[in-house]
Design a protein around this motif. Structure first.
Motif, PDB file in Angstrom:
ATOM      1  N   GLU A 198       3.748  16.437  -9.962  1.00 42.50           N
ATOM      2  CA  GLU A 198       4.240  15.535 -11.000  1.00 42.50           C
ATOM      3  C   GLU A 198       5.439  16.114 -11.737  1.00 42.50           C
ATOM      4  N   SER A 199       5.612  17.446 -11.653  1.00 41.97           N
ATOM      5  CA  SER A 199       6.775  18.074 -12.284  1.00 41.97           C
ATOM      6  C   SER A 199       7.983  18.130 -11.356  1.00 41.97           C
ATOM      7  N   GLY A 200       7.811  17.664 -10.106  1.00 46.81           N
ATOM      8  CA  GLY A 200       8.942  17.590  -9.186  1.00 46.81           C
ATOM      9  C   GLY A 200       9.018  18.689  -8.146  1.00 46.81           C
ATOM     10  N   THR A 222      -6.044  16.489  -6.989  1.00 49.16           N
ATOM     11  CA  THR A 222      -4.743  16.765  -7.590  1.00 49.16           C
ATOM     12  C   THR A 222      -3.839  15.542  -7.486  1.00 49.16           C
ATOM     13  N   LYS A 223      -3.149  15.226  -8.573  1.00 47.44           N
ATOM     14  CA  LYS A 223      -2.207  14.111  -8.584  1.00 47.44           C
ATOM     15  C   LYS A 223      -0.842  14.599  -8.096  1.00 47.44           C
ATOM     16  N   LEU A 224      -0.309  13.909  -7.103  1.00 46.22           N
ATOM     17  CA  LEU A 224       0.980  14.254  -6.520  1.00 46.22           C
ATOM     18  C   LEU A 224       1.841  13.002  -6.445  1.00 46.22           C
ATOM     19  N   ARG A 225       3.048  13.169  -5.907  1.00 44.52           N
ATOM     20  CA  ARG A 225       3.944  12.024  -5.765  1.00 44.52           C
ATOM     21  C   ARG A 225       4.586  12.037  -4.385  1.00 44.52           C
ATOM     22  N   ILE A 226       4.708  10.829  -3.819  1.00 44.99           N
ATOM     23  CA  ILE A 226       5.468  10.625  -2.586  1.00 44.99           C
ATOM     24  C   ILE A 226       6.580   9.655  -2.954  1.00 44.99           C
ATOM     25  N   GLY A 227       7.780  10.158  -3.147  1.00 41.31           N
ATOM     26  CA  GLY A 227       8.832   9.305  -3.685  1.00 41.31           C
ATOM     27  C   GLY A 227       8.455   8.863  -5.087  1.00 41.31           C
ATOM     28  N   GLU A 228       8.442   7.545  -5.306  1.00 43.35           N
ATOM     29  CA  GLU A 228       8.082   7.011  -6.618  1.00 43.35           C
ATOM     30  C   GLU A 228       6.591   6.704  -6.736  1.00 43.35           C
ATOM     31  N   ALA A 229       5.861   6.831  -5.642  1.00 42.46           N
ATOM     32  CA  ALA A 229       4.443   6.451  -5.646  1.00 42.46           C
ATOM     33  C   ALA A 229       3.560   7.624  -6.050  1.00 42.46           C
ATOM     34  N   GLU A 230       2.575   7.345  -6.898  1.00 45.51           N
ATOM     35  CA  GLU A 230       1.582   8.356  -7.249  1.00 45.51           C
ATOM     36  C   GLU A 230       0.535   8.426  -6.149  1.00 45.51           C
TER      37      GLU A 230
END
Length: 329
Positions: free
Chosen positions: A268-270, A302-310
């Motif tokens: 989430e921090s990039g 764990t919460k992650l991101r794929i592009g703009e999607a959570e």
């Protein structure tokens, strides 16, 4: 396609395994040659058991994932992913001594997959008494037809090996009683079941432990009791003296746009923590499931991101997969 996948209907589905091709090995001492090429122990193969194994480079990277069947009249048969055909051919040409073994690829047999809670019942109706579905790689034969317990479709089931001349008969009978899975649905089922595929999860970018350890499948694919084989030093070093930095995990994303293979996975921090190997709409529709190589220290949840999607990190197979299978049968 955002819709749910076809249900299991009468409790069984089937597919032609067009993704596999046959490699035949014969000669003066093919067992010795195969023992020096495969990660698993050739001596474990017998008339009631096949063996899954990897072919590795000297640096321990996958060349192909294979399944070795019991020999018939001195001829060893291996089924291998169609896309691995050239890489495996090149590897064998480099490492197989012609005085000990010769090999060829042919298409005189076919593989069909039959899966679901009623798969064994259907096979019995077709004249084959299969082994228990939970005993992966166990074999039963009836004449020129052999079935092996397999999870290749992401479901408990069987692969059926039969002569090409009999395949049409089986296909016609299967079409009369149950649904055939298309390639897109197979992909969705395999991702949900956490089944690795050549060219996606099995590539020279990974080490075997990165794919096998998270799903507790190492013992099925690798023997630590056998003698030397190509790539063994790396496998043993990872197992006994260190650890891998990445693991194959699942990602469940609240989107209906499946990311492309290779898409980066971020915190989430990039921070980049991995990449997507495959992704598709979940079998139940409405969200995306993805397989990804991510940092080992990341825990499920764990919460992650794929592009703009959570996305949420999940173990494999996806926990929701078993629940959906029960309701879809």
């Amino acid at each position: 396609m955002n819709a749910p996948a076809p249900t299991l209907g009468v409790g069984v589905v089937w597919a032609e395994r067009r993704d596999r091709v046959w490699l035949r090995v014969t000669g003066r001492d093919p067992a010795r040659v195969l023992q020096g090429l495969l990660t698993n122990d050739v001596r474990q193969v017998n008339r009631v058991r096949a063996v899954c194994a990897l072919v590795l480079t000297p640096k321990g990277r996958p060349v192909a994932d294979v399944r070795l069947w019991p020999p018939r009249d001195g001829l060893w048969s291996i089924d291998v992913h169609t896309a691995a055909r050239q890489a495996l051919s090149d590897h064998l040409g480099r490492y197989v001594p012609p005085r000990l073994a010769q090999w060829r690829i042919d298409d005189d047999e076919r593989l069909l997959a039959v899966a679901g809670p009623n798969a064994a019942t259907l096979l019995r109706a077709m004249g084959v008494d299969p082994p228990p579905v939970e005993e992966l790689d166990a074999i039963a034969e009836s004449g020129d037809v052999a079935v092996v317990a397999s999870d290749a479709l992401g479901l408990p089931g069987y692969d059926v090996r039969l002569p090409a001349v009999r395949a049409r008969e089986w296909v016609d009978r299967l079409r009369q009683v149950t649904a055939e899975l298309d390639a897109e649905t197979i992909e969705r089922f395999q991702i949900a079941g956490g089944i690795p595929r050549y060219g996606a999860e099995w590539t020279e970018r990974v080490l075997p432990a990165e794919v096998l350890e998270p799903t507790r499948a190492t013992d099925r694919w690798i023997s630590f009791q056998k003698g030397c084989y190509t790539g063994q030093e790396v496998v043993v070093r990872v197992a006994h003296r260190g650890h891998v930095n990445r693991w194959l995990r699942g990602l469940r994303a609240a989107t209906t746009d499946a990311p492309a293979p290779g898409a980066e996975v971020h915190t989430e921090s990039g921070k980049v923590v991995g990449w997507i190997t495959r992704a598709a709409i979940a079998p139940w529709g409405g969200e995306v499931l993805a397989l990804a190589m991510v940092r080992r220290e990341l825990e499920p949840g764990t919460k992650l991101r794929i592009g703009e999607a959570e996305a949420t990190l999940e173990p494999l197979p996806f926990p929701a997969w078993a629940s959906w299978r029960r309701t879809a049968s």
